[in-house]
Design an enzyme around this catalytic site. Structure first.
Site, PDB file in Angstrom:
ATOM      1  N   ASP A  51       0.839  -1.207   0.000  1.00  0.00           N
ATOM      2  CA  ASP A  51       0.000   0.000   0.000  1.00  0.00           C
ATOM      3  C   ASP A  51       0.871   1.253   0.000  1.00  0.00           C
ATOM      4  O   ASP A  51       0.358   2.376  -0.035  1.00  0.00           O
ATOM      5  CB  ASP A  51      -1.010  -0.012   1.155  1.00  0.00           C
ATOM      6  CG  ASP A  51      -0.355  -0.123   2.506  1.00  0.00           C
ATOM      7  OD1 ASP A  51       0.883  -0.217   2.582  1.00  0.00           O
ATOM      8  OD2 ASP A  51      -1.093  -0.102   3.524  1.00  0.00           O
ATOM      9  N   GLU A 122      -1.580  -5.593   8.470  1.00  0.00           N
ATOM     10  CA  GLU A 122      -0.761  -5.007   9.531  1.00  0.00           C
ATOM     11  C   GLU A 122      -1.435  -5.209  10.884  1.00  0.00           C
ATOM     12  O   GLU A 122      -2.621  -4.934  11.047  1.00  0.00           O
ATOM     13  CB  GLU A 122      -0.589  -3.497   9.304  1.00  0.00           C
ATOM     14  CG  GLU A 122       0.200  -3.174   8.055  1.00  0.00           C
ATOM     15  CD  GLU A 122       0.427  -1.672   7.853  1.00  0.00           C
ATOM     16  OE1 GLU A 122       0.063  -0.871   8.753  1.00  0.00           O
ATOM     17  OE2 GLU A 122       0.969  -1.314   6.800  1.00  0.00           O
ATOM     18  N   GLU A 189       9.096  -4.295  10.579  1.00  0.00           N
ATOM     19  CA  GLU A 189       9.516  -2.995  10.039  1.00  0.00           C
ATOM     20  C   GLU A 189      10.079  -2.095  11.116  1.00  0.00           C
ATOM     21  O   GLU A 189       9.442  -1.862  12.158  1.00  0.00           O
ATOM     22  CB  GLU A 189       8.316  -2.318   9.340  1.00  0.00           C
ATOM     23  CG  GLU A 189       8.689  -0.959   8.740  1.00  0.00           C
ATOM     24  CD  GLU A 189       7.715  -0.433   7.704  1.00  0.00           C
ATOM     25  OE1 GLU A 189       6.765  -1.167   7.330  1.00  0.00           O
ATOM     26  OE2 GLU A 189       7.900   0.722   7.261  1.00  0.00           O
TER      27      GLU A 189
HETATM   28  O1  KIV Z   1       3.570  -1.123   1.623  1.00  0.00           O
HETATM   29  C1  KIV Z   1       4.744  -1.520   1.643  1.00  0.00           C
HETATM   30  O2  KIV Z   1       5.541  -1.217   0.751  1.00  0.00           O
HETATM   31  C2  KIV Z   1       5.162  -2.342   2.770  1.00  0.00           C
HETATM   32  C3  KIV Z   1       6.622  -2.636   2.903  1.00  0.00           C
HETATM   33  C4  KIV Z   1       7.357  -1.418   3.304  1.00  0.00           C
HETATM   34  C5  KIV Z   1       6.869  -3.767   3.826  1.00  0.00           C
HETATM   35  O3  KIV Z   1       4.359  -2.739   3.544  1.00  0.00           O
END
Ligand code: KIV
Length: 271
Positions: A51, A122, A189
């Site tokens: 996202d 998430e 992250e």
């Molecule tokens: O949206 C994204 O690019 C991510 C990565 C940074 C893990 O979730």
């Protein structure tokens, strides 16, 4: 390649085997057909339709505005390009937190309308019902803990998470819960490298780090960041492999000059 010359596709099981063998897993984001075709041909293991498209493709400040329809558009473009990589798609903000039925419907739309292979959500224990329901429909789920950008307004800043003992312990517990639920992998992250290493060695499923040091089972970067298409984003964890902003700008300037000076097209470039 297999013995018949067919491309051997990466599956969620391949990633588990890679962890067992100690082979690091490479992941990059992609949001469109052309880029996905290049990184798949290069041999990337997993393509994440993140996202982060909200930031790098649409220019939003956060990942919150992107919609499920927009994620489906990006993901279906990526899937059309891919021959080998596993394609994982982020469920966007607002498409799974409401209740587990909504989460399942969002995951099903992604799988049906894009042809992708898995979804990413998430959060930890607070979304366990949603994860369970998606998994029970046969859809593989990747978890994501630490700095979870969909919660940026709760965190207030993009600084490193889980530096304090209480938050680190909660993250350890959440990682164990996600593995127990059946997630096939887990993104960590922007957390301290020692914590990421501990969590990685405590789990059977592979961890994928971004700003989490070298002790995870794989690494992920945002494609536009590692190619140097963005100049403004310079976190310590980012390694740039190209400086495409300047390269594309220079090429564009040359093209403008050629057009303005009647240098393009020349005799060979016309019919
Ligand atoms: O949206 C994204 O690019 C991510 C990565 C940074 C893990 O979730």
């Amino acid at each position: 390649m297999s013995t018949q010359g067919e491309v051997r596709k990466i599956t969620t099981h391949t990633l588990l085997e890679m962890k067992r063998r100690g082979e690091p897993i490479s992941i990059l984001t992609a949001y469109d057909f052309s880029m996905a075709r290049i990184i798949d041909a290069a041999g990337i293991d997993v393509i994440l339709v993140g996202d982060s498209a909200s930031n790098v493709m649409a220019g939003h400040e956060t990942t919150l505005p992107i919609t499920l329809d927009q994620m489906i558009y990006h993901a279906s473009s990526v899937v059309r390009a891919v021959k080998r990589s596993l394609v994982v798609v982020d469920l966007p903000f607002g498409s799974y937190q409401g209740n587990s039925k909504e989460a399942l419907n969002s995951a099903i739309r992604v799988m049906k309308e894009t042809g992708a292979h898995a979804v990413k959500l998430e959060g930890g224990r607070e979304i366990s019902e949603a994860i369970q329901r998606i998994l029970s429909a046969g859809v593989p789920v990747m978890g994501h803990l630490g700095l979870t950008p969909q919660s940026i307004y709760k965190f207030g800043t993009y600084v490193v998470r889980a530096k304090e003992e209480a938050e680190a312990n909660r993250l350890r517990e959440d990682a164990a819960i996600l593995e127990e639920l059946g997630c096939f992998s887990l993104v960590l992250e922007k957390i301290p490298a020692n914590l990421a290493k501990d969590v990685s060695s405590s789990l059977r499923i592979p961890t994928i780090g971004i700003g989490a040091g070298g002790g995870t089972d794989g690494q992920v970067l945002v494609l536009h960041d590692m190619l140097g298409i963005n100049k403004e984003f310079n976190p310590r964890f980012l390694r740039r492999y190209l400086n495409l902003f300047d390269e594309i700008k220079n090429a564009t300037e040359q093209y403008i000059n050629d057009v303005k000076s009647h240098n393009f097209p020349n005799e060979q470039e016309q019919y």
